[in-house]
Design a protein around this motif. Sequence first.
Motif, PDB file in Angstrom:
ATOM      1  N   UNK A   1      25.736  34.274  25.758  1.00 24.14           N
ATOM      2  CA  UNK A   1      24.621  33.981  26.654  1.00 24.14           C
ATOM      3  C   UNK A   1      24.000  35.300  27.088  1.00 24.14           C
ATOM      4  N   UNK A   2      22.728  35.267  27.488  1.00 28.52           N
ATOM      5  CA  UNK A   2      22.126  36.477  28.051  1.00 28.52           C
ATOM      6  C   UNK A   2      22.929  36.941  29.276  1.00 28.52           C
ATOM      7  N   UNK A   3      22.836  38.216  29.580  1.00 24.00           N
ATOM      8  CA  UNK A   3      23.624  38.792  30.675  1.00 24.00           C
ATOM      9  C   UNK A   3      23.379  38.115  32.020  1.00 24.00           C
ATOM     10  N   UNK A   4      22.198  37.552  32.226  1.00 23.75           N
ATOM     11  CA  UNK A   4      21.889  36.921  33.516  1.00 23.75           C
ATOM     12  C   UNK A   4      22.493  35.516  33.658  1.00 23.75           C
ATOM     13  N   UNK A   5      23.031  34.954  32.588  1.00 24.17           N
ATOM     14  CA  UNK A   5      23.651  33.619  32.650  1.00 24.17           C
ATOM     15  C   UNK A   5      25.127  33.799  32.976  1.00 24.17           C
ATOM     16  N   UNK A   6      25.468  33.588  34.235  1.00 24.17           N
ATOM     17  CA  UNK A   6      26.839  33.763  34.699  1.00 24.17           C
ATOM     18  C   UNK A   6      27.432  32.403  35.018  1.00 24.17           C
ATOM     19  N   UNK A   7      28.478  32.018  34.276  1.00 23.90           N
ATOM     20  CA  UNK A   7      29.157  30.748  34.498  1.00 23.90           C
ATOM     21  C   UNK A   7      30.603  31.013  34.909  1.00 23.90           C
ATOM     22  N   UNK A   8      31.090  30.214  35.829  1.00 22.07           N
ATOM     23  CA  UNK A   8      32.483  30.304  36.254  1.00 22.07           C
ATOM     24  C   UNK A   8      33.387  29.643  35.215  1.00 22.07           C
ATOM     25  N   UNK A   9      34.665  29.936  35.274  1.00 22.44           N
ATOM     26  CA  UNK A   9      35.643  29.231  34.446  1.00 22.44           C
ATOM     27  C   UNK A   9      35.717  27.807  34.984  1.00 22.44           C
ATOM     28  N   UNK A  10      35.120  26.894  34.245  1.00 23.47           N
ATOM     29  CA  UNK A  10      34.907  25.544  34.773  1.00 23.47           C
ATOM     30  C   UNK A  10      34.581  24.590  33.630  1.00 23.47           C
ATOM     31  N   UNK A  11      34.615  23.313  33.918  1.00 24.92           N
ATOM     32  CA  UNK A  11      34.192  22.291  32.970  1.00 24.92           C
ATOM     33  C   UNK A  11      32.713  22.016  33.182  1.00 24.92           C
ATOM     34  N   UNK A  12      31.965  22.070  32.091  1.00 24.05           N
ATOM     35  CA  UNK A  12      30.524  21.832  32.123  1.00 24.05           C
ATOM     36  C   UNK A  12      30.178  20.765  31.094  1.00 24.05           C
ATOM     37  N   UNK A  13      29.065  20.110  31.317  1.00 24.63           N
ATOM     38  CA  UNK A  13      28.561  19.127  30.364  1.00 24.63           C
ATOM     39  C   UNK A  13      27.668  19.848  29.356  1.00 24.63           C
ATOM     40  N   UNK A  14      28.103  19.822  28.093  1.00 23.71           N
ATOM     41  CA  UNK A  14      27.369  20.453  26.993  1.00 23.71           C
ATOM     42  C   UNK A  14      26.622  19.374  26.235  1.00 23.71           C
ATOM     43  N   UNK A  15      25.351  19.627  25.953  1.00 26.18           N
ATOM     44  CA  UNK A  15      24.532  18.659  25.228  1.00 26.18           C
ATOM     45  C   UNK A  15      23.861  19.345  24.050  1.00 26.18           C
ATOM     46  N   UNK A  16      24.239  18.913  22.856  1.00 23.74           N
ATOM     47  CA  UNK A  16      23.639  19.497  21.651  1.00 23.74           C
ATOM     48  C   UNK A  16      22.513  18.624  21.131  1.00 23.74           C
TER      49      UNK A  16
ATOM     50  N   UNK B   1      33.263  20.147  28.511  1.00 21.47           N
ATOM     51  CA  UNK B   1      34.045  21.213  27.889  1.00 21.47           C
ATOM     52  C   UNK B   1      34.383  22.261  28.935  1.00 21.47           C
ATOM     53  N   UNK B   2      35.662  22.628  28.987  1.00 23.92           N
ATOM     54  CA  UNK B   2      36.098  23.707  29.878  1.00 23.92           C
ATOM     55  C   UNK B   2      35.893  25.028  29.151  1.00 23.92           C
ATOM     56  N   UNK B   3      35.176  25.955  29.795  1.00 19.38           N
ATOM     57  CA  UNK B   3      34.975  27.284  29.220  1.00 19.38           C
ATOM     58  C   UNK B   3      35.552  28.332  30.164  1.00 19.38           C
ATOM     59  N   UNK B   4      35.917  29.451  29.583  1.00 23.55           N
ATOM     60  CA  UNK B   4      36.375  30.583  30.374  1.00 23.55           C
ATOM     61  C   UNK B   4      35.617  31.822  29.923  1.00 23.55           C
ATOM     62  N   UNK B   5      35.489  32.756  30.838  1.00 26.11           N
ATOM     63  CA  UNK B   5      34.752  33.981  30.574  1.00 26.11           C
ATOM     64  C   UNK B   5      35.600  34.947  29.756  1.00 26.11           C
ATOM     65  N   UNK B   6      34.949  35.676  28.885  1.00 28.32           N
ATOM     66  CA  UNK B   6      35.560  36.782  28.166  1.00 28.32           C
ATOM     67  C   UNK B   6      34.891  38.063  28.649  1.00 28.32           C
ATOM     68  N   UNK B   7      35.375  39.190  28.208  1.00 27.31           N
ATOM     69  CA  UNK B   7      34.783  40.476  28.593  1.00 27.31           C
ATOM     70  C   UNK B   7      33.331  40.533  28.129  1.00 27.31           C
ATOM     71  N   UNK B   8      32.382  40.773  29.044  1.00 25.49           N
ATOM     72  CA  UNK B   8      30.972  40.856  28.630  1.00 25.49           C
ATOM     73  C   UNK B   8      30.697  42.147  27.865  1.00 25.49           C
TER      74      UNK B   8
END
Length: 97
Positions: free
Chosen positions: A55-70, A78-85
């Motif tokens: 994601x672009x640097x300004x998109x900051x998401x917490x380690x959390x479950x989000x609704x993904x729509x393709x 889907x639960x996502x977690x942050x990696x090193x930016x």
Amino acid sequence: MQLLKPEDFEPWVGRKVRVNTLPTAVELTLERIERRPPFARALDFREPFSLFFDAPAHVFLLDETYEFDCGKGGPYNIFISQLQPSANLRHYQAIFT
């Protein structure tokens, strides 16, 4: 409930995916799918895998479950977690075991 498989996400690779967040939705790009070796046969419900999103640097998401729509076959929670930016991107991971 159907268990998601790596094949369910293959059409998303290289594409932007909408993530429902508040106050407005954001988009992440599914960069790759990483398959993992299966567990013991007795626990072999599905092939373990991970999804890696950018994601672009300004998109900051917490380690959390989000609704993904393709736009097809979803939405998926889907639960996502942050990696090193990196310098210009944020990186996120979802692990399916």
